[in-house]
Design a protein around this motif. Structure first.
Motif, PDB file in Angstrom:
ATOM      1  N   ILE A 153       1.120  -1.309   0.409  1.00  0.00           N
ATOM      2  CA  ILE A 153       0.117   0.398   0.097  1.00  0.00           C
ATOM      3  C   ILE A 153       0.931   1.154  -0.210  1.00  0.00           C
ATOM      4  O   ILE A 153       2.176   1.104   0.334  1.00  0.00           O
ATOM      5  N   SER A 154       0.351   2.147  -0.378  1.00  0.00           N
ATOM      6  CA  SER A 154       1.063   3.749  -0.247  1.00  0.00           C
ATOM      7  C   SER A 154       0.501   5.321  -0.018  1.00  0.00           C
ATOM      8  O   SER A 154      -1.227   4.495   0.365  1.00  0.00           O
ATOM      9  N   GLY A 155       0.987   6.030   1.426  1.00  0.00           N
ATOM     10  CA  GLY A 155      -0.024   6.756   1.290  1.00  0.00           C
ATOM     11  C   GLY A 155      -0.270   6.506   2.963  1.00  0.00           C
ATOM     12  O   GLY A 155       0.341   5.653   3.402  1.00  0.00           O
ATOM     13  N   ASP A 156      -0.678   7.843   3.751  1.00  0.00           N
ATOM     14  CA  ASP A 156      -0.474   7.320   4.784  1.00  0.00           C
ATOM     15  C   ASP A 156      -1.898   7.907   5.689  1.00  0.00           C
ATOM     16  O   ASP A 156      -2.575   8.321   6.779  1.00  0.00           O
ATOM     17  N   SER A 157      -3.112   7.051   4.899  1.00  0.00           N
ATOM     18  CA  SER A 157      -4.433   7.600   5.009  1.00  0.00           C
ATOM     19  C   SER A 157      -4.772   6.292   5.695  1.00  0.00           C
ATOM     20  O   SER A 157      -6.122   6.164   6.850  1.00  0.00           O
ATOM     21  N   MET A 158      -4.271   5.960   6.114  1.00  0.00           N
ATOM     22  CA  MET A 158      -4.192   4.333   7.079  1.00  0.00           C
ATOM     23  C   MET A 158      -3.450   4.370   8.168  1.00  0.00           C
ATOM     24  O   MET A 158      -2.838   2.452   8.937  1.00  0.00           O
ATOM     25  N   LEU A 159      -2.607   5.342   8.593  1.00  0.00           N
ATOM     26  CA  LEU A 159      -1.931   5.314  10.222  1.00  0.00           C
ATOM     27  C   LEU A 159      -1.811   4.925  11.311  1.00  0.00           C
ATOM     28  O   LEU A 159      -3.491   5.133  11.637  1.00  0.00           O
ATOM     29  N   PRO A 160      -1.217   4.441  11.957  1.00  0.00           N
ATOM     30  CA  PRO A 160       0.308   4.047  12.324  1.00  0.00           C
ATOM     31  C   PRO A 160       0.460   2.955  11.417  1.00  0.00           C
ATOM     32  O   PRO A 160       2.153   2.253  10.774  1.00  0.00           O
ATOM     33  N   PHE A 195      -6.826   0.165   0.412  1.00  0.00           N
ATOM     34  CA  PHE A 195      -6.764  -0.610   1.749  1.00  0.00           C
ATOM     35  C   PHE A 195      -7.361   0.781   3.022  1.00  0.00           C
ATOM     36  O   PHE A 195      -7.058   1.823   3.277  1.00  0.00           O
ATOM     37  N   LYS A 196      -8.998   0.220   3.182  1.00  0.00           N
ATOM     38  CA  LYS A 196      -9.768   0.723   4.065  1.00  0.00           C
ATOM     39  C   LYS A 196     -10.300  -0.267   4.914  1.00  0.00           C
ATOM     40  O   LYS A 196     -10.410  -1.121   4.825  1.00  0.00           O
ATOM     41  N   ARG A 197     -11.343   0.745   5.698  1.00  0.00           N
ATOM     42  CA  ARG A 197     -12.164  -0.096   6.568  1.00  0.00           C
ATOM     43  C   ARG A 197     -13.630   0.310   6.017  1.00  0.00           C
ATOM     44  O   ARG A 197     -14.110   1.340   5.850  1.00  0.00           O
ATOM     45  N   ILE A 198     -14.074  -0.911   5.734  1.00  0.00           N
ATOM     46  CA  ILE A 198     -15.827  -0.532   5.193  1.00  0.00           C
ATOM     47  C   ILE A 198     -17.131  -0.797   6.122  1.00  0.00           C
ATOM     48  O   ILE A 198     -17.052  -1.283   6.993  1.00  0.00           O
ATOM     49  N   PHE A 199     -17.689  -0.382   5.529  1.00  0.00           N
ATOM     50  CA  PHE A 199     -18.620   0.064   6.241  1.00  0.00           C
ATOM     51  C   PHE A 199     -19.956  -0.372   5.492  1.00  0.00           C
ATOM     52  O   PHE A 199     -20.454  -0.209   4.284  1.00  0.00           O
ATOM     53  N   ASN A 200     -20.401  -1.537   5.038  1.00  0.00           N
ATOM     54  CA  ASN A 200     -21.163  -1.952   4.449  1.00  0.00           C
ATOM     55  C   ASN A 200     -23.012  -1.378   4.751  1.00  0.00           C
ATOM     56  O   ASN A 200     -23.896  -1.955   5.399  1.00  0.00           O
TER      57      ASN A 200
END
Length: 268
Positions: A153-160, A195-200
């Motif tokens: 993955i790339s980016g800082d959207s799912m820190l840490p 890469f994210k958290r899903i809300f269904n």
């Protein structure tokens, strides 16, 4: 490859020649003739075959699936669409093909999709030959159940979790079962690999809401029809160690010191 692949996929789908003929809209005798190489299908029949098997027309006529022990295909079936009122979810009985690779002992590999291969993955995710070129490894600790794939993955959207981390995901064939807040790799035509958290929200509005752990990034919705694959995050590999929260460490030290002082006073 047509006769070989026709026999391979008919067995994978557990269909008789008569059932295959019915699905293709042709006579049963023709299925037998195609499998034995005594006749060649018309273009319209080839197109119908490719759609039924969930593969490209090019793969149908050029890839020998029966002999590719390192590129077997597993059929995945999504849950039928909900009968409750509201916007439709993904069509019922939508068969999809998940291409994968195995080692000499027939154990499934974990294919690694590095950043430089992310763009190509959108076109090659169902192509056994594309997957053969990806790096592969195994993690016995994940167990035998499920199919796994790894994505850088790339980016800082799912820190840490830092940019460059490799997320190992388990293939999700039934999207309706995804629980709110589940971290997943989502592959889609518009967003690519994220890469994210899903809300269904599939039952209500046929969309998934994607949330970042970094509050700087706002949640957004993605239409289910644009989603290609979903992989539930089960492990990650990183060369960057999380930074300790020093404020919490100091607080814990103060609490421990107070406890020791109280113990000393009680003894006195």
């Amino acid at each position: 490859m047509i006769n070989t692949n026709l026999k391979f996929w008919r067995r994978e789908l557990s269909l008789t020649q008569a059932q295959m003929a019915e699905k293709l809209g042709i006579k049963r005798s023709l299925v037998g003739a195609y499998e034995e190489g005594r006749a060649e299908p018309k273009l319209t029949t080839l197109v119908n075959m490719a759609r039924l098997f969930g593969i490209s027309l090019d793969a149908l006529v050029t890839t020998d699936f029966s002999k590719k022990s390192v590129a077997k295909a597993a059929l995945r079936q999504l849950e039928p669409a909900s009968v409750t009122p509201g916007p439709p979810t993904r069509p019922a009985n939508n068969l999809r093909v998940l291409a994968l690779t195995v080692d000499k002992e027939e154990n499934e590999n974990i294919e690694l999709v590095p950043l430089k291969a992310s763009a190509g993955y959108l076109n090659g995710y169902a192509d056994p030959e594309y997957l053969e070129e990806l790096p592969k490894f195994r993690l016995p600790m994940l167990g035998q159940g499920g199919t796994y794939r790894a994505f850088e993955i790339s980016g800082d959207s799912m820190l840490p979790i830092a940019s460059g981390t490799v997320i190992v995901g388990r293939y999700v064939d039934d999207w309706m079962t995804i629980k709110d807040g589940t971290p997943c790799i989502v592959v889609s035509g518009k967003e690519g690999i994220v890469f994210k958290r899903i809300f269904n929200r599939l039952k209500d509005s046929a969309v998934l809401t994607l949330h970042s752990d970094n509050p700087v990034y706002s949640p957004y919705e993605i239409d289910v029809e644009d989603v290609v694959e979903i992989w539930e995050a089960r492990a990650y590999i990183s060369s960057t160690f999380p930074i300790a929260d020093l404020s919490l460490s100091r607080l814990a030290s103060i609490v421990l010191d107070l406890q020791q002082q109280m113990s000393t006073l009680k003894k006195a």
